[in-house]
Design a protein around this motif. Structure first.
Motif, mmCIF file in Angstrom:
data_model
loop_
_atom_site.group_PDB
_atom_site.id
_atom_site.type_symbol
_atom_site.label_atom_id
_atom_site.label_comp_id
_atom_site.label_asym_id
_atom_site.label_seq_id
_atom_site.Cartn_x
_atom_site.Cartn_y
_atom_site.Cartn_z
ATOM 1 N N ILE A 328 0.820 -1.215 0.000
ATOM 2 C CA ILE A 328 0.000 0.000 0.000
ATOM 3 C C ILE A 328 0.853 1.264 0.000
ATOM 4 O O ILE A 328 0.742 2.105 -0.888
ATOM 5 C CB ILE A 328 -1.016 0.000 1.171
ATOM 6 N N GLN A 332 1.434 3.806 -3.185
ATOM 7 C CA GLN A 332 1.109 5.226 -3.103
ATOM 8 C C GLN A 332 2.317 6.083 -3.479
ATOM 9 O O GLN A 332 2.200 7.057 -4.237
ATOM 10 C CB GLN A 332 0.637 5.572 -1.691
ATOM 11 N N ASP A 429 -2.897 -3.428 -2.228
ATOM 12 C CA ASP A 429 -2.454 -2.355 -3.123
ATOM 13 C C ASP A 429 -3.458 -1.991 -4.208
ATOM 14 O O ASP A 429 -3.434 -0.864 -4.710
ATOM 15 C CB ASP A 429 -1.132 -2.753 -3.784
ATOM 16 N N VAL A 432 -5.231 1.210 -3.703
ATOM 17 C CA VAL A 432 -4.477 2.425 -3.997
ATOM 18 C C VAL A 432 -4.606 2.767 -5.482
ATOM 19 O O VAL A 432 -4.949 3.896 -5.858
ATOM 20 C CB VAL A 432 -2.995 2.261 -3.617
ATOM 21 N N TRP A 436 -6.605 5.962 -7.461
ATOM 22 C CA TRP A 436 -5.947 6.828 -8.448
ATOM 23 C C TRP A 436 -6.606 6.723 -9.820
ATOM 24 O O TRP A 436 -6.173 7.361 -10.776
ATOM 25 C CB TRP A 436 -4.469 6.460 -8.577
ATOM 26 N N GLY A 581 -5.304 9.321 -4.186
ATOM 27 C CA GLY A 581 -5.185 7.997 -3.594
ATOM 28 C C GLY A 581 -6.101 7.853 -2.391
ATOM 29 O O GLY A 581 -6.847 8.770 -2.034
ATOM 30 N N VAL A 585 -3.595 4.809 4.312
ATOM 31 C CA VAL A 585 -2.450 4.196 3.640
ATOM 32 C C VAL A 585 -1.629 3.437 4.677
ATOM 33 O O VAL A 585 -0.830 4.017 5.414
ATOM 34 C CB VAL A 585 -1.571 5.252 2.929
#
Length: 664
Positions: A328, A332, A429, A432, A436, A581, A585
């Motif tokens: 993660i 990012q 992940d 993330v 985006w 994002g 996180v």
């Protein structure tokens, strides 16, 4: 009646089936060439090697694993394989995410001094014995039990200053209350694992623990099994005075988030990229989580490169990129530092826990679709390959015959491929990338009773399953990167069929809904998702554009009116420019950080029937400065579940108070 006519019919049907394609949009030579280069046993051997590294973010063990993976990627034919280093120092920002520092552990030991002298825990012999981000200590002190250790009431009437505390709560919270506020010397913890039907059955599991990587004044925490901790609780409750000796050599320091990147170049690299990701981090052995995903995408690269180099399949038009990340946080950082690459990614796959044996871990495989806010033809491609492997494995398991046709790795299990295709789930992940704007499939096992413990070992993994997952990933990625325009109409037919199935389910939901408007929203949003998915197909394969437009018009013709809402909230949330994002996180929660900076208390958020994290994640993904609160509520209600408008408004009001969004 003579059996000959019937036999003739059956023979003709069998011949027709034999002539059918394994994957409707590929001539059989292509998936067969990919299958021929898949090596599940090699994937398992990669897991064994990775499992020797204690792969904590920003640690020497992770750095060594990243360097090793870079070498393996180059050996797999990706000459551009490199390790990118992103500062992790507690201050460097990656969009809104503030990085945390690294950790350099050397050794640690915990011993009982009296009344029963004995060793209790050793690091690195047992890698999970020492909680991440523990620091130097040499302490001999009395042990006290504080229950969970998560509320002031747990400490009432107890003098813990200079003592060691035994607690079962989350380590950062226990550390703040016990060590920072009340002067405890350190922590012993049996913080439990994720909840499943088997929780608590194995009292010898030792959980991988973490102190806060943002707290540079951390002391230390040792992790115990439930059996060890309960034994100490029993002795303490009987009045024993227990003295322990803790020695730790470890420190926190600025480090880096290391991301391994490599590509299979396409013939038209400017056209875009397909991406495969896996997080490289976690405790040793961390076999299923996530040496398995890291090994599987490496095998995808090897299989595709070997098939390309042999001439069995063509080089893809789009490049295929592989990323191995610190979970993660690394994704990012990579996306924040590579906006030019982010805009080229057409879609991808994230693999996290993909090789577990059912009998050892109780895990089954799940292919999660892209976020409902990012409908994509990837879902249809993924379904096609999943169905092929599932059907072939079941046929072999139930009837025998050719094990190779059942995607069995020699010497490994012959079980059927037990799993499903389901809607998006969070946890790694892929969330993330999708925050985006990059659509991602998510491959994962769940539940896994060994996750984040000392028992997540290579012996619990299956080379057959790793081979099957490698084939899935390779086939899906190669399709998105290389499917010829001439085959795209077949994929369009599948997408249309899948869309009709989804629409039928939405209409059933509408028919059963107690709220007529929410039922109508389910149909409206399903039609909208079908349209968006078809558009992604036409964008990738322009030859289908005319047919896609026709289908889109047919979809629009099926739309019915949605009754007006009794109350509408016209306010339009606009995220601040820094937000790119997900808001959460890994160890970092941006909402809590901003509220703390402004002296705000965090209000409780709705549960949304156990899907709160997903609903709030998608709610924020829909905040684009154009949609109103009511618009977002209706999209969420149509695509996921009916949610009260007041709850969506309350979430945005919380974000506005924290300065994360403002109202237009």
């Amino acid at each position: 009646m003579s059996k000959l006519p019937l036999l003739a019919v059956l023979f003709a049907a069998a011949s027709a089936m034999a002539a059918e394609r394994h994957i409707a949009f590929w001539p059989n030579a292509v998936p067969e060439a990919i299958h021929a280069n898949v090596d599940g046993q090699a994937a398992l051997e990669t897991v064994r090697t990775l499992g020797r590294f204690h792969r904590v973010h920003g640690s020497p063990g992770y750095a060594a694993a990243a360097k090793w993976m870079q070498e393996q990627a180059r050996n797999a034919g990706m000459r551009d394989a490199a390790v990118e280093h992103f500062p992790a120092d507690g201050s460097t920002q990656y969009a809104h995410f503030r990085s945390y520092g690294g950790w350099n552990p050397q050794d640690a030991q915990l011993d009982e001094v009296s009344p029963q002298p004995r060793p209790i825990a050793r690091f690195p012999q047992l890698p999970v014995a020492l909680a991440d981000y523990s620091q130097n200590a040499d302490v001999q002190a009395q042990l006290l039990s504080v229950g969970a250790g998560t509320t002031p009431q747990d400490y009432e009437g107890k003098d813990i200053k200079g003592k060691l505390v035994l607690a079962s709560g989350p380590l950062p919270l226990v550390h703040r209350l016990a060590v920072e506020e009340r002067g405890a010397a350190g922590i012993l913890s049996d913080f439990p694992n994720q909840t499943s039907a088997w929780s608590g059955d194995d009292t010898d599991l030792v959980r991988w623990g973490h102190l806060s990587p943002y707290q540079t004044q951390n002391r230390f925490a040792f992790m115990l099994s439930k059996r060890q901790a309960n034994d100490y609780r029993k002795r303490l409750s009987a009045g024993e005075a227990i003295t322990l000796h803790a020695q730790v050599r470890a420190s926190m320091a600025p480090a880096s988030l290391d991301v391994v990147t490599a590509t299979i170049p396409g013939t038209e690299p400017d056209t875009g990229e397909v991406i495969l990701t896996a997080h490289l981090c976690h405790q040793s052995a961390g076999a299923n989580d996530n040496a398995s995903g890291s090994a599987a995408i490496l095998q995808v690269a090897r299989a595709l490169n070997q098939a390309i180099q042999s001439g069995a399949i063509a080089r893809p038009r789009l490049s295929i990129r592989f990323l191995w990340t610190p979970e993660i946080a690394g994704s990012q950082a990579w996306l924040a530092r590579h906006p030019e690459l982010k805009n080229r990614i057409v879609g991808g796959i994230h693999m996290d826990m993909v090789g577990a044996l059912l009998g050892s871990t109780h895990s089954t495989f799940h292919l999660s679709r892209t976020a409902q806010t990012l409908p994509h033809v990837l879902n249809d491609i993924g379904q096609a390959f999943f169905d092929e492997v599932s059907t072939a494995s079941a046929q072999y398991a139930e009837r025998g015959g050719d094990s190779y046709a059942g995607f069995v790795t020699p010497g490994a299990s012959r079980d059927l491929f037990l799993g499903d295709v389901r809607n998006v789930e969070l946890g790694s992940d892929h969330e993330v990338f999708q925050a985006w704007g990059v659509p991602m499939l998510y491959f994962h096992d769940w539940p896994d009773v060994t996750i984040h413990t000392n028992k997540d070992q290579p012996e619990n993994l299956d080379a057959t399953k790793l081979g099957r997952v490698t084939y899935l990933g390779a086939g899906i990625a190669y399709t998105l990167a290389a499917l010829p325009e001439a085959e795209a109409p077949r994929l369009l037919a599948i997408s249309r069929y899948q869309g009709e199935q989804q629409l039928a389910q939405a209409r059933l939901r509408a028919a059963l809904s107690e709220d007529h408007r929410d039922g109508a929203l389910a149909v409206r949003e399903t039609l909208a998702m079908n349209t968006s998915s078809l558009q992604t197909l036409a964008q990738r394969w322009p030859s289908t554009a005319a047919a896609t437009r026709t289908l889109t018009e047919q979809i629009k013709a099926q739309q019915t009116s949605v009754p007006a809402a009794q109350q509408r909230d016209p306010r339009i949330p606009q995220p601040s420019a820094a937000i790119r994002g997900p808001l959460s996180v890994y160890y970092y929660d941006h909402v809590e950080e901003m509220e703390k900076a402004r002296g705000l208390k965090s209000p409780p958020m709705p549960e949304f029937k156990g899907h709160g994290d997903l609903i709030l994640y998608e709610t924020m993904n829909l905040a684009d400065g154009r949609r109103s609160v009511s618009d977002i509520r209706d999209i969420i209600s149509g695509r996921y579940m009916a949610v009260p408008q007041a709850d969506i408004a309350a979430y945005f009001e919380r974000l506005a108070a924290a300065g994360i969004i403002h109202w237009k």
